[in-house]
Design an enzyme around this catalytic site. Structure first.
Site, PDB file in Angstrom:
ATOM      1  NE  ARG A 160      -4.191  -1.387   0.149  1.00  0.00           N
ATOM      2  CZ  ARG A 160      -4.321  -2.652  -0.214  1.00  0.00           C
ATOM      3  NH1 ARG A 160      -3.306  -3.285  -0.782  1.00  0.00           N
ATOM      4  NH2 ARG A 160      -5.461  -3.269  -0.051  1.00  0.00           N
ATOM      5  CB  SER A 211      -8.848  -0.974   4.142  1.00  0.00           C
ATOM      6  OG  SER A 211      -9.217  -2.236   3.678  1.00  0.00           O
ATOM      7  CD  GLU A 254      -5.701   1.373   2.204  1.00  0.00           C
ATOM      8  OE1 GLU A 254      -5.644   0.308   2.830  1.00  0.00           O
ATOM      9  OE2 GLU A 254      -6.307   1.505   1.132  1.00  0.00           O
TER      10      GLU A 254
HETATM   11  N1  EPU Z   1     -10.608  -9.883  10.277  1.00  0.00           N
HETATM   12  C1  EPU Z   1     -11.086  -9.719  11.561  1.00  0.00           C
HETATM   13  N2  EPU Z   1     -12.203  -8.953  11.735  1.00  0.00           N
HETATM   14  C2  EPU Z   1     -12.864  -8.362  10.699  1.00  0.00           C
HETATM   15  C3  EPU Z   1     -12.394  -8.561   9.396  1.00  0.00           C
HETATM   16  C4  EPU Z   1     -11.239  -9.310   9.201  1.00  0.00           C
HETATM   17  O1  EPU Z   1     -10.535 -10.229  12.527  1.00  0.00           O
HETATM   18  O2  EPU Z   1     -13.862  -7.660  10.956  1.00  0.00           O
HETATM   19  C5  EPU Z   1      -9.342 -10.643  10.087  1.00  0.00           C
HETATM   20  C6  EPU Z   1      -9.544 -12.089   9.761  1.00  0.00           C
HETATM   21  O3  EPU Z   1      -8.530 -12.817  10.393  1.00  0.00           O
HETATM   22  C7  EPU Z   1      -9.326 -12.135   8.250  1.00  0.00           C
HETATM   23  C8  EPU Z   1      -8.255 -11.083   8.088  1.00  0.00           C
HETATM   24  O4  EPU Z   1      -8.602 -10.076   9.037  1.00  0.00           O
HETATM   25  O5  EPU Z   1      -8.894 -13.383   7.834  1.00  0.00           O
HETATM   26  C9  EPU Z   1      -8.158 -10.494   6.721  1.00  0.00           C
HETATM   27  O6  EPU Z   1      -9.401  -9.893   6.377  1.00  0.00           O
HETATM   28  P1  EPU Z   1      -9.773  -9.591   4.852  1.00  0.00           P
HETATM   29  O7  EPU Z   1      -9.607 -10.808   4.031  1.00  0.00           O
HETATM   30  O8  EPU Z   1     -11.098  -8.911   4.836  1.00  0.00           O
HETATM   31  O9  EPU Z   1      -8.655  -8.618   4.342  1.00  0.00           O
HETATM   32  P2  EPU Z   1      -8.000  -7.317   4.976  1.00  0.00           P
HETATM   33  O10 EPU Z   1      -6.581  -7.648   5.251  1.00  0.00           O
HETATM   34  O11 EPU Z   1      -8.810  -6.746   6.076  1.00  0.00           O
HETATM   35  C10 EPU Z   1      -7.096  -6.424   2.725  1.00  0.00           C
HETATM   36  C11 EPU Z   1      -7.167  -5.132   1.994  1.00  0.00           C
HETATM   37  C12 EPU Z   1      -8.485  -4.993   1.289  1.00  0.00           C
HETATM   38  C13 EPU Z   1      -8.634  -6.159   0.325  1.00  0.00           C
HETATM   39  C14 EPU Z   1      -8.577  -7.452   1.153  1.00  0.00           C
HETATM   40  C15 EPU Z   1      -8.656  -8.706   0.300  1.00  0.00           C
HETATM   41  C16 EPU Z   1      -5.728  -3.655   3.261  1.00  0.00           C
HETATM   42  C17 EPU Z   1      -5.637  -2.501   4.202  1.00  0.00           C
HETATM   43  N3  EPU Z   1      -6.949  -4.044   2.924  1.00  0.00           N
HETATM   44  O12 EPU Z   1      -8.072  -6.323   3.748  1.00  0.00           O
HETATM   45  O13 EPU Z   1      -8.440  -3.815   0.528  1.00  0.00           O
HETATM   46  O14 EPU Z   1      -9.859  -6.093  -0.372  1.00  0.00           O
HETATM   47  O15 EPU Z   1      -7.329  -7.510   1.870  1.00  0.00           O
HETATM   48  O16 EPU Z   1      -7.451  -8.972  -0.321  1.00  0.00           O
HETATM   49  O17 EPU Z   1      -4.695  -4.177   2.840  1.00  0.00           O
HETATM   50  C18 EPU Z   1      -8.934  -1.498   0.605  1.00  0.00           C
HETATM   51  O18 EPU Z   1      -7.724  -1.298   0.551  1.00  0.00           O
HETATM   52  O19 EPU Z   1      -9.767  -0.546   0.655  1.00  0.00           O
HETATM   53  C19 EPU Z   1      -9.423  -2.853   0.670  1.00  0.00           C
HETATM   54  C20 EPU Z   1     -10.711  -3.140   0.873  1.00  0.00           C
END
Ligand code: EPU
Length: 349
Positions: A173, A248, A345
């Site tokens: 990012r 995010s 972010e």
């Molecule tokens: N999780 C929680 N609570 C929640 C949601 C998630 O504990 O409410 C934990 C779980 O362990 C889950 C992990 O977080 O397995 C990862 O969650 P998720 O797959 O939703 O991905 P993320 O890391 O929260 C990132 C990107 C997203 C992108 C997703 C999918 C960042 C900051 N965000 O989110 O990007 O869509 O991966 O690859 O890197 C964005 O940048 O706006 C965005 C939505």
């Protein structure tokens, strides 16, 4: 004294209102607003030194920007349009997309033409020009994986310059445009190297992508992978047209291996993903959720989305000041529990 002190003030033209130019839906005004749909208009503004006397900010679709108050300068909205193939061989195609194109529509255009590489980045809100700034990523793919170069206007000299992959200094990012060159370049177009069908390998290892495809009895194709990713995203992320948000709000945390190991001893259930040999990514959503008090809660006009702890939403009438306050509180609470300073972010201006 006039009974209606504002009655003589000039009406502010609609185009200065930024409500429709940021996905969070903050209702603020900009003193000046310019739609930039060609390089000459922009260069004219720079060369005539019009921008020297006031602040300016460059806006794509406003999916990563929140204004705290009215903006007392120039908002330059990237409205450059067009997609074209600039080079092609048997296996690959080099596609140039102008910065003002909508990112998801561009992804769909590539899918329709059979060009693989960005289908996992379906439905990410924002514009093509903003994509390299934060090296957008999702479901195991980042922009840098397909990035060839970009063309940008230097906001001091008005010169048109090209940035190669290495010059952009992409990280998680992150890019040079978020750091040393922040606000210094207007991204005119981005050139990606995409695969023709016979050369394309799908990235299905992340999250539930593969399982969803199998459950639907579908083979991976550009369209089926994109559809499944859109489904997954729609299941857990709010549609900004319905509920204002910036995706995010915080970045995930990246720790060195030794820091991670110390923390992991105290919190053995902490989810973690290896980014490289010495870098471990921790989901910030999990850290926030562990603080217990945030997910699904409402604070006046704004709140944390009930299905995802990384997302701050606007229930209507939310302001940049409220968002700034809430994000500070969340940062503090994660720091108190884990000793980790999470980073936004989203840019708050
Ligand atoms: N999780 C929680 N609570 C929640 C949601 C998630 O504990 O409410 C934990 C779980 O362990 C889950 C992990 O977080 O397995 C990862 O969650 P998720 O797959 O939703 O991905 P993320 O890391 O929260 C990132 C990107 C997203 C992108 C997703 C999918 C960042 C900051 N965000 O989110 O990007 O869509 O991966 O690859 O890197 C964005 O940048 O706006 C965005 C939505």
């Amino acid at each position: 004294m006039s009974a209606f002190p504002n009655s003589t003030s000039k009406p502010v033209p609609d185009r200065h209102c930024l409500k429709n130019y940021n996905t969070f839906g903050v209702n603020v005004l900009a003193r000046h607003f310019e739609l930039i749909n060609n390089i000459d208009t922009l260069r004219q503004l720079i060369i005539s030194r019009t921008l020297d006397t006031e602040d300016f900010c460059i806006l794509g679709e406003g999916s990563n920007t929140i204004f705290r108050t009215d903006y007392k300068g120039f908002v330059l909205k990237n409205d450059m349009k067009g997609i074209q193939v600039v080079q092609e061989n048997e296996d690959s195609v080099w596609v140039e997309a102008q910065g003002g194109e909508n990112w998801h529509e561009f992804v769909q255009h590539c899918i329709r033409n059979g060009w693989g590489g960005i289908e996992n980045l379906s439905l990410i809100p924002g514009s093509v020009g903003a994509a390299p700034v934060q090296n957008i990523g999702a479901y195991g793919v980042e922009l840098k994986d397909v990035f060839e170069s970009l063309i940008a206007v230097n906001m001091r000299s008005g010169r048109v310059e090209r940035f190669s992959l290495s010059a952009c200094r992409f990280g998680y990012r992150d890019s040079i445009f978020k750091n040393r060159l922040q606000g210094r370049y207007f991204i005119v177009s981005v050139i990606l190297k995409l695969n023709k069908a016979h050369k394309h390998e799908f990235e299905l290892s992340y999250g539930a992508v593969k399982e969803r495809l199998e459950a639907k009895g579908q083979k991976p194709s550009l369209q089926s992978v994109s559809d499944v990713i859109c489904e997954i995203r729609r299941d857990k992320l709010p549609d900004p047209r319905v509920l204002g948000n910036c995706g995010s709000f915080f970045k995930n945390v990246v720790l060195t291996k030794s820091k991670f190991e110390k923390l992991h001893k105290r919190f053995p259930e902490m989810p973690n993903y290896a980014l490289s040999e010495n870098q471990i990514k921790i989901p910030t959503a999990w850290l926030i959720e562990q603080c217990g008090e945030w997910k699904g809660r409402r604070f006046g006009n704004i709140g944390i989305y009930h299905k995802h702890a990384l997302i701050i939403v606007n229930h209507g009438g939310g302001t940049g000041r409220e968002v700034s306050w809430l994000s500070e509180k969340i940062i503090e609470s994660v720091y108190d529990k884990f000793g980790i300073e999470i980073e936004r972010e989203v840019n708050i201006i």
